[in-house]
Design an enzyme around this catalytic site. Structure first.
Site, PDB file in Angstrom:
ATOM      1  CG  ASN A 156       1.980 -64.672 -22.827  1.00  9.18           C
ATOM      2  OD1 ASN A 156       2.281 -65.829 -23.082  1.00  9.18           O
ATOM      3  ND2 ASN A 156       1.728 -64.259 -21.604  1.00  9.18           N
ATOM      4  CD  GLU A 255       3.428 -73.116 -14.699  1.00  7.54           C
ATOM      5  OE1 GLU A 255       4.241 -73.745 -14.013  1.00  7.54           O
ATOM      6  OE2 GLU A 255       2.799 -72.134 -14.266  1.00  7.54           O
ATOM      7  CG  LEU A 256      -3.654 -73.918 -16.429  1.00  8.19           C
ATOM      8  CD1 LEU A 256      -4.819 -74.719 -15.863  1.00  8.19           C
ATOM      9  CD2 LEU A 256      -3.501 -74.178 -17.922  1.00  8.19           C
ATOM     10  CB  CYS A 289       0.338 -65.894 -16.737  1.00  9.27           C
ATOM     11  SG  CYS A 289       2.069 -66.149 -16.340  1.00  9.27           S
ATOM     12  CD  GLU A 463       6.591 -74.459 -16.926  1.00  9.91           C
ATOM     13  OE1 GLU A 463       6.634 -73.239 -17.169  1.00  9.91           O
ATOM     14  OE2 GLU A 463       6.151 -75.304 -17.738  1.00  9.91           O
TER      15      GLU A 463
END
Ligand SMILES: NC(=O)c1ccc[n+]([C@@H]2O[C@H](COP(=O)([O-])OP(=O)(O)OC[C@H]3O[C@@H](n4cnc5c(N)ncnc54)[C@H](O)[C@@H]3O)[C@@H](O)[C@H]2O)c1
Ligand SMILES: O=C[C@H](O)CS(=O)(=O)O
Length: 484
Positions: A156, A255-256, A289, A463
């Site tokens: 994405n 990073e989910l 996300c 991040e």
């Protein structure tokens, strides 16, 4: 054929140890707006990836031995080249991912901002001097690069998700093996073209496109030469990678998935909240996300907010990302479209109502009408699962406690948003939300200067920001004795 100022940026070979390689095997990359094939990309197998890891391992010492200033200078040159070629990079990104060209350009600049940020941070990886615990002792703490980093990223944001990882990793002296999503490998390969031009030494940055995600993931997780796995993607896959990495105690940054609540209180500026909801919900056609997945509106402004939002959403243009003025591009594939339809039909079956949209778009393919759904309740799937599409489900609530309880009723904890002008409420709600990031009177929070990341099952690590290098560093404590 894509119209590029520099056709060399449309690279289809893998980049390993400073060489462009082919294996004789390829996989096709398609434009989700048209279904047209863009390119056939080299497909690397496990043995190819193992070799890439070897080369990254061999390159560690010399790259880490450079000064932070030297590494920063190469990153700065990379940043300059990305900016110089931003239009071409955006064209490649829109072609393979589908987002509107303006959003793709925004992503390129956003990704570049991390390269710029860590070009600067490279010179500031400071250790510590600690007062000794005994008269003859002197204590120093060093920060050292973890070593080879394996990276797996989603479709994405095919540029920024790599940039957000490779920039801090290289800045501190790590080397990097990047496996981009099979749906969108071209953006990563274009970054490698520019990284090579910037002077990244061979083996420091490697891009390993591959169709077999599972096999490559297993190799990255199992190979003892890989010190760390940095992953951006679904919570489901993040759990697989953490399990696979356990055998070699891999360090992980995760990073989910997200399931962001967006809360509008009675005291909010409703017009501002509508603007915030538009960007928080419909950016990238809802495929981010940090998209607002659930919109909770207090009863005093529910009617005004839902009517104003629905009017704006109905006016959003849907189409090919290359067309001027398009706000909503295609979903990435049919599976994504089916998930959106499943969430929508579940909500309708349980009593929700369509305020606008709700259908596949007349353009066909994977285009879907931007949609607002009202009368949503917590029994519906959208309360607990990430929709990842252009659906805004509106829940009505009465009290602040009810809103916070609803917002936190999820296994996820990435981003949350709310609108209120009551400063005491702002602090109460911001402190109670179980998320890693909170947008207050804004629907767009992502920036390189702030720590991006989640809690609960939305991940581990951060991040960007002054914290972003920590994930790629180890502390070494040195104790000097016999100092008299
Ligand atoms: N937290 C963040 O910063 C962030 C950013 C973007 C996307 N996401 C999340 O990513 C998801 C959407 O992206 P997606 O559909 O590409 O996610 P995904 O987890 O299906 O895939 C992500 C990457 O992992 C690879 N992969 C899939 N199965 C694998 C396996 N068994 N072993 C190794 N690699 C495997 C894929 O090929 C892809 O490159 C959403 O849940 C979204 O919330 C999170
Ligand atoms: O979807 C993933 C990205 O992290 C979204 S953002 O561009 O960083 O907001």
């Amino acid at each position: 054929m894509l119209k590029l100022n520099d056709p060399a940026l449309l690279e289809t070979r893998a980049y390993v140890n400073g060489e462009w390689i082919e294996t004789g095997r390829t996989f096709a990359v398609f434009n989700p707006a048209t279904g047209d094939k863009i390119a056939d990309v080299t497909d690397l197998g496990v043995d190819d990836v193992s070799r890439a890891i070897d080369k990254a391992y061999d390159a560690r010492a010399s790259w880490a031995a450079k000064t932070g200033k030297e590494r920063g200078a190469v990153l700065r040159k990379w940043f300059d080249l990305i900016l110089e070629n931003a239009d071409d990079l955006a064209t490649i990104l829109t072609a393979e991912m589908g987002k509107p060209l303006a959003e793709a350009k925004g992503e390129i600049l956003y990704g570049a901002s991390y390269v710029e940020w860590f070009a600067e941070e490279a010179k500031r990886i400071y250790g510590d001097v600690i007062p000794g615990h005994q008269p003859d002792k002197r204590i120093v703490v060093l920060k050292q690069p973890v070593g080879v980093v394996g990276s797996i990223t989603p479709w994405n944001f095919p540029n920024a998700m790599i940039a957000r990882k490779v920039a801090p990793a290289l800045a501190v002296g790590c080397t990097f093996v990047a496996r981009p999503a099979e749906l969108t490998p071209l953006s990563a390969l274009a970054m490698a073209v520019l990284g090579e031009r910037a002077g990244l030494p061979q083996g420091v940055f490697n891009v390993i496109p591959s169709i077999d995600a599972s096999a490559i993931g297993k190799e990255l997780c199992a190979n003892p030469k890989v010190a760390k796995i940095t992953f951006t993607g679904s919570t489901r896959v993040g759990k697989i990678l953490m399990e696979q990495g356990a055998a070699t105690i891999k360090k992980v940054s995760m990073e989910l998935g997200g399931n962001a609540p967006f809360i509008v209180f009675d005291d909010a500026d409703v017009d501002a909240a509508v603007e915030g909801a538009l960007i928080a919900k419909y950016r990238n056609a809802g495929q981010t996300c940090v998209c607002a997945n659930r919109i909770y509106v207090q009863s005093g402004v529910y009617k005004e907010f839902s009517e104003k939002l629905s009017k704006r959403v109905a006016a959003l243009s849907v189409g090919d990302g290359f067309q001027d003025g398009v706000a909503i591009g295609p979903l990435i594939n049919e599976a994504a479209l089916s998930k959106v339809e499943a969430h929508l039909s579940d909500a309708i079956a349980k009593g929700a109502r369509i305020a606008t949209g709700g259908q596949r778009h007349a353009l066909g393919g994977t285009f879907f009408q931007p949609t607002v759904v009202t009368d949503v309740n917590r029994s519906m799937i959208v309360q607990h699962e990430e929709t990842f599409g252009p659906i805004a489900p509106l829940f009505e609530f009465e009290t602040e406690d009810e809103a916070v309880e609803l917002a936190n009723d999820t296994e996820f904890g990435l981003a949350g948003y709310f609108y209120s002008k009551d400063i005491s409420r702002v602090w109460r709600v911001a402190e109670r939300l179980e998320t890693g990031m909170v947008g207050i009177n804004t629907g767009l929070i992502s920036t390189e200067v702030a720590p991006f990341g989640g809690v609960k099952q939305s991940g581990q690590g951060r991040e960007g920001s002054k914290y972003g290098a920590d994930d790629y560093l180890e502390l070494k404590y040195m104790c000097f004795g016999e100092i008299h």
